[in-house]
Design an enzyme around this catalytic site. Structure first.
Site, PDB file in Angstrom:
ATOM      1  CB  SER A 330       2.858  -0.190   3.650  1.00  0.00           C
ATOM      2  OG  SER A 330       3.184   1.027   3.032  1.00  0.00           O
ATOM      3  CD  GLU A 331       6.723   0.031  -1.011  1.00  0.00           C
ATOM      4  OE1 GLU A 331       6.908   0.644  -2.071  1.00  0.00           O
ATOM      5  OE2 GLU A 331       5.727  -0.681  -0.803  1.00  0.00           O
ATOM      6  CG  ASN A 332       5.674   3.154   4.781  1.00  0.00           C
ATOM      7  OD1 ASN A 332       4.966   2.365   4.166  1.00  0.00           O
ATOM      8  ND2 ASN A 332       5.165   4.019   5.632  1.00  0.00           N
TER       9      ASN A 332
END
Length: 505
Positions: A330-332
């Site tokens: 997840s890019e966060n």
């Protein structure tokens, strides 16, 4: 000299002198010297890791206006930077996403707020570079889009007309690929939030709340940390310090309530209980969705790292076969994304890129947004699966904006910017709600990336896409003819000699 004696005296002196490094103040003291027309970097992603106590303190200083605020997004009503938008203290936003923030959107579309839209990974890297003393750099995200050509609306007039566009970017080629030059961001002030900080400013961020806080904390002249727990020096193991105190000027105690934007929980069912067969109505939205999700689950390969967009892509792993094991990113800032939590186990520091509550699997890890997009940009992610509004016959992707409606690209441009290393799989209906084709000769909507899609999975058919040769129909849904597909695709395509029925078992 008696070294042991000297060592004892030095340690004693050092312990006394630690008080000279103490930086704990009240929120009012922390913001008292902040003047108008500053560039403010504000950490957080969604509502996770947002320094709301500091934002509230700055909100009370109504004379601080003309702010250029740098943040991934502006939170929601009554949370995050929305508070400063409502008071009119922010003049300009540099962000990747408007999302559903109606205050943000309204101010922008009526000319009361300027907006510099920036791909999410580029935003993180611009601040990381600023903190590292690097004035500019080249990235592939945004090549061939409005980011490169200077067609992003920066400012609207009060009657809704665009009065200012972004500026075209400098482009250079390296090793046969085109890259955009981006300028670094170095702010006047940074507000960040930590789970734990010692009185010297050494910070520990908890789980996915690290997001932009790590990079932003390094990239300003004056950095203030809002912390849930303030401890004495030595109480944080040096190996657990994510942001060293050298970057931190002031510390305050966080008093703001921690919030969750989207509470999503597991219903306890296993994958075999979920939509075991599509509904009898072949054309219902539920049936179309079930076919797409089940077919998409066949795209995962054992041992791969994958990134999934919001919506249908996040459901596809529910139907993985038992012999396929993948790691989700997840890019966060999460690697090893797990399922939704059971009711009662939701954690505001553990959310995915869609701001939903999630869990993390054994062997997972957390990191900042700048590192997350370094993984993506360098091709460590084997596959990304995401939705689309339109795809062209040569794999151009449009999925972030419609004419007259600009929500922001988030991380999508970064995710599709390296198609030679990251396989890009699109999931969508073959036609839109009005029956218009979504696969076209050329995209009408603004591009997310050119020639980046390698496979399109729809409710009625599956296509392979070659950036030079175009589309090949490889599968059709049961009972669907090639002629029907031709009537619903506004582009030429070849038919595979091995054309088969979509596998949704």
């Amino acid at each position: 000299m008696n070294w042991p004696s000297f060592g004892r005296r030095w340690l004693s002196c050092t312990a006394r002198n630690l008080k000279a490094f103490e930086k704990v103040v009240t929120p009012e003291e922390a913001v008292s010297g902040i003047e108008k027309d500053i560039t403010l970097l504000c950490g957080g992603f969604g509502l996770s890791g947002v320094p709301d106590t500091l934002i509230d303190a700055l909100k009370s200083r109504t004379q601080v206006t003309g702010i250029t605020a740098v943040s991934n997004n502006a939170g929601t009503a009554n949370s995050g930077l929305s508070k400063l938008l409502e008071t009119g203290q922010i003049r300009k936003m540099i962000a990747s996403y408007i999302g559903g923030n109606k205050v943000f959107e309204s101010l922008y579309l009526t000319g009361k707020l300027e907006l510099e839209l920036t791909p999410q990974g580029t935003l993180a890297e611009r601040c990381r570079a600023g903190g590292a003393g690097i004035p500019a750099f080249y990235v592939p995200a945004g090549v061939g889009t409005w980011v490169e050509t200077g067609e992003l609306p920066v400012r609207y007039g009060d009657s809704g007309q665009i009065v200012e566009f972004s500026k075209p970017k400098e482009v250079r080629q390296f090793d046969g690929r085109r890259y955009i030059m981006e300028r670094a961001i170095f702010g006047d002030v940074a507000f960040i939030k930590a789970y734990k900080v010692d009185s010297m400013g050494n910070c520990y961020f908890r789980m996915a709340a690290r997001n932009f806080n790590n990079a932003f904390g390094r990239a300003a002249k004056y950095t203030v940390v809002e912390a849930e727990n303030i401890v004495e020096p030595g109480e944080i193991d040096p190996a657990d310090v994510h942001l060293p105190g050298i970057y931190v000027d002031r510390i305050i105690q966080s008093t703001a309530e921690k919030k969750i934007e989207i509470v999503t929980v597991s219903d306890g069912r296993n994958k075999n209980d979920i939509s075991t067969t599509p509904p009898a109505d072949f054309n219902s939205s539920e049936a179309r969705r079930a076919r797409i999700i089940r077919r998409a689950s066949k795209e995962f390969r054992d041992g791969e790292f994958a990134n999934l967009g919001i919506g249908m892509p996040t459901l596809a792993p529910s139907f993985l076969s038992d012999d396929v094991h993948i790691v989700l990113q997840s890019e966060n800032g999460i690697l090893g994304l797990g399922p939704y939590p059971v009711p009662g186990a939701e954690d505001p520091d553990l959310i995915n890129a869609g701001k939903e509550t999630v869990t993390v699997n054994a062997g997972g890890s957390f990191f900042g947004s700048e590192e997350s997009f370094a993984m993506i940009r360098s091709g460590r992610i084997n596959m990304t699966m995401l939705g689309a509004m339109q795809v062209s016959q040569f794999g151009d992707l449009a999925n972030w904006a419609l004419p007259g409606m600009v929500k922001g690209m988030g991380g999508a441009m970064d995710l599709v910017a390296n198609p030679s290393k990251t396989r890009v799989v699109v999931v969508m209906d073959l036609v839109d709600k009005k029956g218009r084709p979504k696969i076209l000769e050329s995209c009408v909507f603004p591009l997310t990336g050119p020639k980046c899609v390698s496979r399109i999975i729809t409710d009625l058919a599956v296509f392979d896409v070659d950036p030079a040769l175009g589309l090949t129909l490889i599968e059709v849904a049961e009972g669907i003819s090639v002629d029907e597909i031709k009537s619903k695709v506004q582009a030429s395509f070849k038919v595979s000699p091995h054309l088969s029925t979509m596998n949704i078992d």
